[in-house]
Enzyme design. Structure first.
Site, PDB file in Angstrom:
ATOM      1  N   ASP A  13       3.719  11.103  -4.048  1.00  0.00           N
ATOM      2  CA  ASP A  13       3.770  12.280  -3.165  1.00  0.00           C
ATOM      3  C   ASP A  13       3.011  12.077  -1.855  1.00  0.00           C
ATOM      4  O   ASP A  13       2.486  13.029  -1.285  1.00  0.00           O
ATOM      5  CB  ASP A  13       3.215  13.536  -3.880  1.00  0.00           C
ATOM      6  CG  ASP A  13       3.829  13.726  -5.246  1.00  0.00           C
ATOM      7  OD1 ASP A  13       5.056  13.628  -5.340  1.00  0.00           O
ATOM      8  OD2 ASP A  13       3.077  13.967  -6.207  1.00  0.00           O
ATOM      9  N   LYS A  16       6.257   9.421   1.629  1.00  0.00           N
ATOM     10  CA  LYS A  16       7.046   8.209   1.923  1.00  0.00           C
ATOM     11  C   LYS A  16       8.350   8.572   2.619  1.00  0.00           C
ATOM     12  O   LYS A  16       8.830   7.846   3.483  1.00  0.00           O
ATOM     13  CB  LYS A  16       7.341   7.436   0.627  1.00  0.00           C
ATOM     14  CG  LYS A  16       6.101   6.866  -0.024  1.00  0.00           C
ATOM     15  CD  LYS A  16       6.402   6.206  -1.355  1.00  0.00           C
ATOM     16  CE  LYS A  16       6.708   7.171  -2.489  1.00  0.00           C
ATOM     17  NZ  LYS A  16       5.597   7.992  -2.954  1.00  0.00           N
ATOM     18  N   GLY A  40      10.838  13.022  -6.188  1.00  0.00           N
ATOM     19  CA  GLY A  40      11.548  14.083  -5.485  1.00  0.00           C
ATOM     20  C   GLY A  40      11.119  14.112  -4.036  1.00  0.00           C
ATOM     21  O   GLY A  40       9.966  13.865  -3.720  1.00  0.00           O
ATOM     22  N   HIS A  41      12.078  14.333  -3.161  1.00  0.00           N
ATOM     23  CA  HIS A  41      11.701  14.569  -1.776  1.00  0.00           C
ATOM     24  C   HIS A  41      12.566  15.688  -1.213  1.00  0.00           C
ATOM     25  O   HIS A  41      13.702  15.885  -1.604  1.00  0.00           O
ATOM     26  CB  HIS A  41      11.778  13.301  -0.931  1.00  0.00           C
ATOM     27  CG  HIS A  41      13.011  12.505  -1.170  1.00  0.00           C
ATOM     28  ND1 HIS A  41      12.993  11.345  -1.894  1.00  0.00           N
ATOM     29  CD2 HIS A  41      14.277  12.725  -0.811  1.00  0.00           C
ATOM     30  CE1 HIS A  41      14.223  10.882  -1.956  1.00  0.00           C
ATOM     31  NE2 HIS A  41      15.020  11.699  -1.318  1.00  0.00           N
ATOM     32  N   GLN A 225       6.999   7.103  -6.536  1.00  0.00           N
ATOM     33  CA  GLN A 225       5.644   7.186  -7.093  1.00  0.00           C
ATOM     34  C   GLN A 225       4.678   6.342  -6.246  1.00  0.00           C
ATOM     35  O   GLN A 225       4.933   6.170  -5.067  1.00  0.00           O
ATOM     36  CB  GLN A 225       5.618   6.770  -8.572  1.00  0.00           C
ATOM     37  CG  GLN A 225       6.341   7.744  -9.500  1.00  0.00           C
ATOM     38  CD  GLN A 225       7.833   7.469  -9.630  1.00  0.00           C
ATOM     39  OE1 GLN A 225       8.255   6.350  -9.750  1.00  0.00           O
ATOM     40  NE2 GLN A 225       8.636   8.519  -9.605  1.00  0.00           N
TER      41      GLN A 225
END
Ligand code: IMP
Length: 428
Positions: A13, A16, A40-41, A225
């Site tokens: 988180d 990136k 997740g983004h 990650q």
């Protein structure tokens, strides 16, 4: 032209996605190399907010080819849903553009059930996984009983493979964990349909990467990650089950180290972690709450509040070491506005012995015996969300960034000052 790697330097988180977004204009292929829909983004497009878990975050840059690499584990239901959501927004998600490596592994509903069952069985020692079936799928891969995406080329054969593995898992789930049996027939039928839908996206991932590099194009590799969640180098056993470090890009995508020109680590200006496990600089107080609220530190995948704490320089030095970082992107500096003084862990101490490195080699348990050593730095009160050049930052904010840079020995080439794409200071 070369490969550029973007890797998380902390516990995930780190932001990136925004670094990928900034570099995508110069890339031809953007490839995810590890993890699954545990990541997740958030992507904002055409006034809609999308949460993507599998499709690389550069998908909104129309000239890019997006590859889901062989090191990834894929829940096909999730992938189909993402493709549908993107298509509804007018994004090109045709097979010519979105590619799935044939050697990626497939997540089944029973992998998810096993993930949940194992977490429950661990009781107070639970890892706090995302329950997306990540660990059990990688375990099947290592045990050489997994299903690979390439099998979808023959949907009927694939459905049979799904049925076989689902049966084996169901025996485990009912006997060992006392759970209800899963419908083998329904699962096989659903996976037959996913295969029909996804088979044209299948590709030899390593060959695509090799062609891209041979033609002189840039390959942008997107890690999921972060370093401390890496299966081998993280805070084991409180880690994910894939190679999140830079080396994971090479094994996950199938190319050699000579192609790598740049390895960008991404870190927040503070530290966060979701799930269980040691977190030496964690703030279980008002400052931690303040960082969580200002930084909107809630998980993209599970919505869980993230644990927040001070920046840990030994962690960043460790990330430089493990990944061979060439430079660092420091995100969310704006979240620290108004906190004074700021504290930064500069070393670790145990029984009067001080070390500069992050003491993780002997596992999570051993790490708990070490205490972080802090230094205080002055905070700043000015809003910095409007800063676009280094000179726009107040002196104390500049001092914070240069302090980190000097302590870790690699340049900080990007500073994030807000959630918007434009709220970025590119240095050098
Ligand atoms: P798993 O990857 O679902 O097996 O979860 C293992 C650990 O990794 C848990 O602590 C999760 O919270 C953490 N984790 C997995 N994916 C992410 C991510 O994308 N960001 C932050 N933490 C993650």
């Amino acid at each position: 032209m070369p490969a550029i790697l973007v890797v998380g330097a902390q516990w995930g988180d780190e932001g990136k996605g925004r670094v990928i977004d900034g570099l995508a204009p110069q890339a031809h292929v953007v490839a995810r190399y590890n993890g699954g829909d545990n990541a997740g983004h958030t992507v904002v497009a055409e006034g809609h907010t999308l949460r993507l878990h599998l499709v690389p975050s550069a998908v909104l840059h129309p000239h890019t080819i997006c590859l889901i690499g062989g090191g990834v584990v894929v829940n096909p239901e999730r992938l189909v849903a993402e493709l549908d959501e993107l298509a509804a927004l007018g994004v090109d998600v045709e097979p010519g553009r979105i590619k799935l490596a044939a050697n990626a592994h497939i997540i089944l509903p029973t992998h998810r059930a096993l993930d949940g069952a194992r977490e429950r069985a661990r009781g107070r020692g639970a890892l706090g996984t995302t329950r997306r079936g990540i660990g059990p799928t990688y375990a099947d891969k290592a045990a050489r009983v997994g299903l690979r995406a390439g099998a979808m080329a023959d949907p009927e054969g694939f459905a049979e493979g799904v049925a076989e593995l689902t049966k084996a898992h169901t025996r485990l789930l009912t006997k060992q964990f006392g759970m209800e049996p899963v419908s083998v027939k329904e699962t096989a039928a659903a996976y037959y349909a996913y295969a029909q839908r996804l088979k044209d996206h299948l590709v030899d991932g390593s060959a695509l990467v090799a062609e891209t590099l041979a033609e002189g194009h840039t390959l942008l590799c997107e890690g999921a990650q972060g370093t401390l969640l890496d299966l081998d180098h993280g805070t084991y056993p409180f880690v994910t089950s894939s190679s999140a470090v830079a080396g994971g890009a090479l094994t996950g995508l199938g190319f050699g180290p000579r192609e790598v020109a740049r390895v960008i680590g991404v870190a927040k200006a503070y530290t966060t972690r979701v799930g269980a496990g040691p977190f030496p600089t964690e703030l279980a107080d008002e400052t931690g709450d303040r960082i969580r609220e200002t930084g909107q530190e809630y998980g993209t995948t599970t919505g869980r509040p993230r644990r927040c704490g001070w920046l840990d320089l030994p962690i960043l030095r460790y990330a430089v070491q493990v990944n061979g970082l060439t430079d660092l992107a420091l995100t969310k500096l704006d979240v620290l506005t108004g906190i004074h003084p700021l504290r930064v862990a500069v070393a670790y101490e145990r029984g009067g012995r001080r070390i500069e490195r992050f003491p993780i080699a002997f596992g999570a348990e051993d790490l708990l015996a070490w205490r972080p050593v802090y230094e205080e730095l002055p905070g700043w009160a000015e809003e910095i969300g409007g800063a676009r050049r280094w000179e726009d930052l107040p002196p104390a904010a500049q001092e914070y960034v240069t302090f980190v840079e000097e302590a870790i020995g690699v340049p900080i080439t990007l500073v994030g000052v807000g959630p918007d794409r434009e709220q970025t200071i590119w240095r050098r």
